[in-house]
Design a protein around this motif. Structure first.
Motif, PDB file in Angstrom:
ATOM      1  N   THR A 130       6.787   1.975  -9.861  1.00 50.78           N
ATOM      2  CA  THR A 130       6.094   0.707  -9.623  1.00 50.78           C
ATOM      3  C   THR A 130       4.672   0.707 -10.171  1.00 50.78           C
ATOM      4  OG1 THR A 130       5.283   1.444  -7.458  1.00 50.78           O
ATOM      5  CG2 THR A 130       7.394   0.275  -7.494  1.00 50.78           C
ATOM      6  N   PHE A 168       2.684   1.157   2.227  1.00 55.88           N
ATOM      7  CA  PHE A 168       3.738   0.199   1.887  1.00 55.88           C
ATOM      8  C   PHE A 168       5.143   0.819   1.913  1.00 55.88           C
ATOM      9  CE2 PHE A 168       0.185  -2.271   0.968  1.00 55.88           C
ATOM     10  CZ  PHE A 168       0.507  -3.538   0.479  1.00 55.88           C
ATOM     11  N   LEU A 169       5.350   1.910   2.618  1.00 55.42           N
ATOM     12  CA  LEU A 169       6.654   2.577   2.703  1.00 55.42           C
ATOM     13  C   LEU A 169       7.467   2.013   3.859  1.00 55.42           C
ATOM     14  CD1 LEU A 169       8.636   4.845   1.894  1.00 55.42           C
ATOM     15  CD2 LEU A 169       7.302   6.393   3.348  1.00 55.42           C
ATOM     16  N   ASP A 170       8.708   1.642   3.600  1.00 51.34           N
ATOM     17  CA  ASP A 170       9.515   0.910   4.578  1.00 51.34           C
ATOM     18  C   ASP A 170       9.609   1.590   5.942  1.00 51.34           C
ATOM     19  OD1 ASP A 170      11.202   2.954   3.630  1.00 51.34           O
ATOM     20  OD2 ASP A 170      12.831   1.602   2.998  1.00 51.34           O
ATOM     21  N   SER A 203      -1.894   1.957  -0.305  1.00 54.10           N
ATOM     22  CA  SER A 203      -0.479   1.630  -0.522  1.00 54.10           C
ATOM     23  C   SER A 203       0.412   2.844  -0.673  1.00 54.10           C
ATOM     24  CB  SER A 203      -0.336   0.728  -1.752  1.00 54.10           C
ATOM     25  OG  SER A 203      -0.470   1.461  -2.959  1.00 54.10           O
ATOM     26  N   MET A 261       1.952   3.633  -3.138  1.00 53.75           N
ATOM     27  CA  MET A 261       3.172   3.077  -3.738  1.00 53.75           C
ATOM     28  C   MET A 261       3.800   3.965  -4.796  1.00 53.75           C
ATOM     29  SD  MET A 261       2.835  -1.087  -3.882  1.00 53.75           S
ATOM     30  CE  MET A 261       4.023  -1.212  -5.205  1.00 53.75           C
ATOM     31  N   THR A 313       9.842  -0.342  -0.858  1.00 51.02           N
ATOM     32  CA  THR A 313       8.696  -1.210  -0.572  1.00 51.02           C
ATOM     33  C   THR A 313       9.179  -2.468   0.145  1.00 51.02           C
ATOM     34  OG1 THR A 313       8.931  -2.126  -2.790  1.00 51.02           O
ATOM     35  CG2 THR A 313       7.312  -0.369  -2.497  1.00 51.02           C
ATOM     36  N   TYR A 356       3.796  -2.882  -8.856  1.00 45.98           N
ATOM     37  CA  TYR A 356       2.463  -2.844  -8.263  1.00 45.98           C
ATOM     38  C   TYR A 356       1.739  -4.182  -8.361  1.00 45.98           C
ATOM     39  CZ  TYR A 356      -1.934  -1.083  -6.600  1.00 45.98           C
ATOM     40  OH  TYR A 356      -3.059  -0.899  -5.832  1.00 45.98           O
ATOM     41  N   LEU A 397       1.467  -6.412  -5.318  1.00 46.02           N
ATOM     42  CA  LEU A 397       0.770  -6.005  -4.089  1.00 46.02           C
ATOM     43  C   LEU A 397      -0.084  -7.104  -3.472  1.00 46.02           C
ATOM     44  CD1 LEU A 397      -0.914  -2.655  -3.288  1.00 46.02           C
ATOM     45  CD2 LEU A 397      -2.295  -4.718  -3.183  1.00 46.02           C
TER      46      LEU A 397
END
Length: 336
Positions: free
Chosen positions: A47, A246-248, A287, A289, A298, A305, A308
């Motif tokens: 990302t 931003f990790l599930d 993030s 990410m 995400t 990205y 975001l």
């Protein structure tokens, strides 16, 4: 809103593993579409590239030196200090190569951050953050890393020679106490992310300046990877900022990793919880990410990205600029 600044304030991301990804074979100087077409990291759709960061309006980030320890899932990880140090030095060399190529500018002082944010240089400004302190030989080795540009250190990831960490409960070791004391003396900020509770409170007693570069709220997701309310208050008591991840599985409990069932509103719940606890002036982005997960994990609506800034639409309008970058900008310019 993807790719747009909020109220004229650039995005500042409190946690990106840029060089770690490069040493995994990802060329971040490519466009994302080209990188994804030949991504060497299986099962994690990339990302982040430099062009994606620019498209999101990101002007500054905390870029890590992250040494990966050996495990069944990471057989090539480090087994001792020398191997951890070699990983970190290779990443440091990667940042230098990118800087030589005009892709980024390493920022060491608050006035450099302020000038970069005010200027027109398209390069990404990077403040170096060491995630997991095993590359540091001992407290006497700290000046070497400061000279290299490191301004923040998180003593733990999992368990390290210095501290208990994520899923590895334990206090600061004797070496950890020496390291944190040296960080206090030399003005290096402690990143509380990943510290186990016992290690966190041991460190807090020594009086370091603290941030949590990427740590969601334990009140929303159980586990020692996330900050308890008391820990969040302690970070902010030193003037610190907390970055949202931003990790599930760090956003909502009970989700199936990679199922794309987490909404941006769920992440906004963490922001609102922290804001109620410590105020919006201490809520920011971290993030992560590119930190060992891809677009599969995400929130819905974040596929790359540059997406975001969509998250900011979930926040009260009057606080979006602060969370986007204003809070990190204030902290960085005051404390580096």
């Amino acid at each position: 809103m993807g790719g747009q600044r909020v109220s004229g304030v650039p995005v500042i991301d409190g946690h990106l593993d840029l060089a770690y990804n490069a040493l995994n074979g990802r060329d971040l100087t490519l466009t994302l579409d080209v990188l994804q077409s030949g991504d060497p990291v299986a099962g994690q759709t990339a990302t982040v590239t430099f062009s994606e960061l620019r498209a999101a309006g990101t002007r500054v980030c905390l870029g890590t030196l992250f040494a990966l320890p050996h495990s069944a899932d990471a057989p090539g990880g480090y087994c001792d200090h020398a191997q951890a140090r070699a990983q970190a030095l290779a990443q440091l060399e990667t940042y230098q190569r990118w800087e030589d190529g005009g892709h980024l500018r390493r920022l060491r002082l608050g006035k450099e951050v302020a000038a970069h944010l005010a200027g027109t240089d398209p390069a990404l400004g990077v403040v170096l953050l060491m995630e997991g302190a095993d590359p540091v030989r001992d407290a006497d080795d700290l000046p070497f890393w400061i000279d290299a540009g490191v301004r923040m250190i998180g003593p733990a990831w999992g368990r390290t020679r210095y501290a208990g960490g994520t899923d590895a409960p334990g206090p600061l070791t004797a070496a950890g106490r020496d390291l944190v004391a040296a960080m206090c003396d030399l003005g290096v900020t402690l990143d509380a992310s990943h510290l186990d509770d016992a290690a966190f409170w041991d460190a807090a007693e020594l009086g370091p300046r603290m941030v949590a570069s990427h740590a969601n709220a334990r009140a929303r997701v159980p586990g020692n990877r996330h900050l308890s309310d008391e820990m969040a208050r302690a970070v902010v008591a030193t003037g610190g900022v907390i970055g949202l991840v931003f990790l599930d599985t760090f956003i909502r409990p009970g989700v199936h990793a990679g199922a794309k069932e987490v909404a941006l509103a769920d992440l906004a719940d963490h922001a609102r919880h922290y804001a109620k606890l410590v105020g919006w002036d201490h809520v920011a982005l971290g993030s992560d990410m590119d930190g060992g997960f891809g677009a599969e994990r995400t929130p819905v609506g974040i596929e790359r990205y540059r997406d975001l800034p969509r998250f900011l639409e979930e926040l009260p309008a009057e606080h979006r600029a602060a969370v986007s970058g204003g809070n990190w900008a204030r902290w960085l310019t005051a404390h580096l």
